[in-house]
Write a protein that holds these residues in place. Structure first.
Motif, PDB file in Angstrom:
ATOM      1  N   CYS A   1       0.834  -1.201   0.000  1.00  0.00           N
ATOM      2  CA  CYS A   1       0.000   0.000   0.000  1.00  0.00           C
ATOM      3  C   CYS A   1       0.873   1.257   0.000  1.00  0.00           C
ATOM      4  CB  CYS A   1      -0.881  -0.058   1.252  1.00  0.00           C
ATOM      5  SG  CYS A   1      -2.058   1.274   1.436  1.00  0.00           S
ATOM      6  N   LYS A   2       0.669   2.119  -0.966  1.00  0.00           N
ATOM      7  CA  LYS A   2       1.346   3.411  -0.995  1.00  0.00           C
ATOM      8  C   LYS A   2       0.372   4.459  -0.458  1.00  0.00           C
ATOM      9  CE  LYS A   2       3.782   6.570  -4.134  1.00  0.00           C
ATOM     10  NZ  LYS A   2       4.158   6.816  -5.551  1.00  0.00           N
ATOM     11  N   ILE A   3       0.791   5.172   0.575  1.00  0.00           N
ATOM     12  CA  ILE A   3      -0.092   6.133   1.241  1.00  0.00           C
ATOM     13  C   ILE A   3       0.537   7.519   1.279  1.00  0.00           C
ATOM     14  CG2 ILE A   3      -1.232   4.393   2.663  1.00  0.00           C
ATOM     15  CD1 ILE A   3       0.662   5.133   4.944  1.00  0.00           C
ATOM     16  N   LYS A   4      -0.299   8.515   1.416  1.00  0.00           N
ATOM     17  CA  LYS A   4       0.175   9.894   1.506  1.00  0.00           C
ATOM     18  C   LYS A   4       0.772  10.145   2.878  1.00  0.00           C
ATOM     19  CE  LYS A   4      -2.908  12.038  -1.886  1.00  0.00           C
ATOM     20  NZ  LYS A   4      -3.934  13.084  -2.120  1.00  0.00           N
ATOM     21  N   GLY A   5       1.886  10.883   2.890  1.00  0.00           N
ATOM     22  CA  GLY A   5       2.511  11.268   4.143  1.00  0.00           C
ATOM     23  C   GLY A   5       3.405  10.196   4.732  1.00  0.00           C
ATOM     24  N   ARG A   6       4.091  10.554   5.790  1.00  0.00           N
ATOM     25  CA  ARG A   6       4.994   9.631   6.487  1.00  0.00           C
ATOM     26  C   ARG A   6       4.262   9.074   7.703  1.00  0.00           C
ATOM     27  NH1 ARG A   6      11.019  12.180   6.641  1.00  0.00           N
ATOM     28  NH2 ARG A   6      11.428  10.017   7.279  1.00  0.00           N
ATOM     29  N   ILE A   7       4.075   7.771   7.731  1.00  0.00           N
ATOM     30  CA  ILE A   7       3.351   7.149   8.829  1.00  0.00           C
ATOM     31  C   ILE A   7       4.287   6.980  10.023  1.00  0.00           C
ATOM     32  CG2 ILE A   7       3.813   4.765   8.056  1.00  0.00           C
ATOM     33  CD1 ILE A   7       0.877   4.148   8.952  1.00  0.00           C
ATOM     34  N   THR A   8       3.786   7.275  11.218  1.00  0.00           N
ATOM     35  CA  THR A   8       4.607   7.207  12.424  1.00  0.00           C
ATOM     36  C   THR A   8       4.479   5.839  13.099  1.00  0.00           C
ATOM     37  OG1 THR A   8       2.829   7.996  13.876  1.00  0.00           O
ATOM     38  CG2 THR A   8       4.198   9.677  12.776  1.00  0.00           C
TER      39      THR A   8
ATOM     40  N   ARG B   1      -8.423   1.065   2.812  1.00  0.00           N
ATOM     41  CA  ARG B   1      -8.549   2.481   2.464  1.00  0.00           C
ATOM     42  C   ARG B   1      -9.197   3.263   3.603  1.00  0.00           C
ATOM     43  NH1 ARG B   1      -7.584   3.219  -3.012  1.00  0.00           N
ATOM     44  NH2 ARG B   1      -7.546   1.295  -4.238  1.00  0.00           N
ATOM     45  N   ARG B   2     -10.210   2.689   4.216  1.00  0.00           N
ATOM     46  CA  ARG B   2     -10.893   3.378   5.318  1.00  0.00           C
ATOM     47  C   ARG B   2     -10.007   3.456   6.567  1.00  0.00           C
ATOM     48  NH1 ARG B   2     -16.251  -0.063   5.508  1.00  0.00           N
ATOM     49  NH2 ARG B   2     -16.823   1.298   7.255  1.00  0.00           N
ATOM     50  N   MET B   3      -9.223   2.401   6.801  1.00  0.00           N
ATOM     51  CA  MET B   3      -8.308   2.422   7.945  1.00  0.00           C
ATOM     52  C   MET B   3      -7.259   3.511   7.772  1.00  0.00           C
ATOM     53  SD  MET B   3      -7.792  -1.700   8.545  1.00  0.00           S
ATOM     54  CE  MET B   3      -6.818  -1.610  10.057  1.00  0.00           C
ATOM     55  N   MET B   4      -6.717   3.612   6.571  1.00  0.00           N
ATOM     56  CA  MET B   4      -5.691   4.618   6.316  1.00  0.00           C
ATOM     57  C   MET B   4      -6.270   6.032   6.340  1.00  0.00           C
ATOM     58  SD  MET B   4      -2.814   3.241   6.243  1.00  0.00           S
ATOM     59  CE  MET B   4      -1.914   1.715   5.940  1.00  0.00           C
ATOM     60  N   GLU B   5      -7.465   6.189   5.818  1.00  0.00           N
ATOM     61  CA  GLU B   5      -8.113   7.503   5.866  1.00  0.00           C
ATOM     62  C   GLU B   5      -8.347   7.942   7.303  1.00  0.00           C
ATOM     63  OE1 GLU B   5     -11.604   6.985   3.494  1.00  0.00           O
ATOM     64  OE2 GLU B   5     -10.476   6.904   1.607  1.00  0.00           O
ATOM     65  N   ALA B   6      -8.707   6.976   8.174  1.00  0.00           N
ATOM     66  CA  ALA B   6      -8.925   7.294   9.581  1.00  0.00           C
ATOM     67  C   ALA B   6      -7.639   7.762  10.259  1.00  0.00           C
ATOM     68  CB  ALA B   6      -9.490   6.079  10.310  1.00  0.00           C
ATOM     69  N   LEU B   7      -6.490   7.314   9.734  1.00  0.00           N
ATOM     70  CA  LEU B   7      -5.192   7.733  10.275  1.00  0.00           C
ATOM     71  C   LEU B   7      -4.631   8.940   9.529  1.00  0.00           C
ATOM     72  CD1 LEU B   7      -3.527   4.225  10.766  1.00  0.00           C
ATOM     73  CD2 LEU B   7      -4.598   5.666  12.510  1.00  0.00           C
ATOM     74  N   ASP B   8      -5.446   9.510   8.635  1.00  0.00           N
ATOM     75  CA  ASP B   8      -5.071  10.687   7.839  1.00  0.00           C
ATOM     76  C   ASP B   8      -3.923  10.390   6.875  1.00  0.00           C
ATOM     77  OD1 ASP B   8      -5.624  13.304   7.089  1.00  0.00           O
ATOM     78  OD2 ASP B   8      -4.106  14.152   8.433  1.00  0.00           O
ATOM     79  N   HIS B   9      -3.953   9.176   6.307  1.00  0.00           N
ATOM     80  CA  HIS B   9      -2.982   8.776   5.286  1.00  0.00           C
ATOM     81  C   HIS B   9      -3.725   8.141   4.103  1.00  0.00           C
ATOM     82  CE1 HIS B   9       0.613   9.619   7.628  1.00  0.00           C
ATOM     83  NE2 HIS B   9       0.098   8.961   8.658  1.00  0.00           N
TER      84      HIS B   9
END
Length: 235
Positions: free
Chosen positions: A135-142, A190-198
């Protein structure tokens, strides 16, 4: 044999979808519409039809692995006339249907079969069969966000089950992660990542349990090996 199992073994749909066909009055036994669950039929004596087409149990079962491209739907029909994954299987004479689903914008490993029992086994929530995605996501995940992902994410009134996540690569703008889940909620990752703002940029499924695509090119398919089929049945 229960009617929904007969329908699944005939390659019409999964057992769960067969129950929906029965409930909505689309199934006949010996010419009479049946809407009750639990009805039993004799494969040798009874005539079963779905949407006025007589069906029979398939002796020759097919098990196919497809590397699904982006831009194809996993449904057998589409109101918007978008390309369907079955369009990529024109050499397959038997009617097969997808095991579960992949979103229109998601690529990667998709199983298709006419074995309703195996479909039911793989897709049933109690099976806990892990599916892995890149999965490629926006931003740097912490690290904190990844711990939240692992423990469960609220995706709108529902907290997901524990999942796995591994950081593969990152730059200033996005992160590449490997994600493993066993649930199959609609657009779950997709919903999990959106919830984390990614928000997800690209999503590709690379394996179901121990089944992977090896070097299968996108848009291409192959038959599962006997060993792979037995593995799925053993889960």
């Amino acid at each position: 044999m229960r009617l929904q199992k007969y329908i699944a073994l005939a390659g019409v749909s999964s057992r769960r979808k067969a129950e929906e066909l029965i409930r909505t009055g689309k199934v006949k036994v010996n010419g009479k519409i049946v809407t009750e669950m639990g009805i039993k039929v004799d494969p040798e004596a009874d005539k079963v039809s779905v949407m006025n087409k007589e069906i029979h149990i398939l002796a020759d079962k097919k098990y196919i692995l497809l590397n699904k491209p982006v831009g194809y739907v996993t449904t057998l029909s589409d109101e918007f006339d978008r390309p369907k994954v079955i369009d990529l299987l024109k050499e397959v004479k038997e009617r097969v249907y997808p095991v579960g689903r992949l979103d229109y914008n998601t690529s990667g490993l998709l199983l298709l079969t006419n074995d309703g029992d195996l479909t039911h086994k793989i897709t049933h929530p109690s099976s806990h069969i892990y599916k892995t995605y890149v999965c490629k996501i926006k931003g740097r995940i912490t690290k904190k966000e990844m711990e939240t992902f692992r423990s469960g994410v609220d995706i709108g009134g529902y907290v997901t089950a524990p999942a796995k996540i591994e950081l593969l690569k990152e730059n200033n703008d996005n992160s590449l992660v490997k994600v493993t889940i066993y649930e199959g909620k609609n657009r779950q990752i997709r919903r999990m990542m959106e919830a984390l703002d990614h928000p997800v940029i690209t999503l590709k499924r690379i394996s179901i349990g121990k089944i992977d695509m090896d070097n299968l090119q996108i848009g291409k398919w192959r038959h599962l090996t006997n060993k792979e089929v037995e593995y799925l049945r053993s889960l």
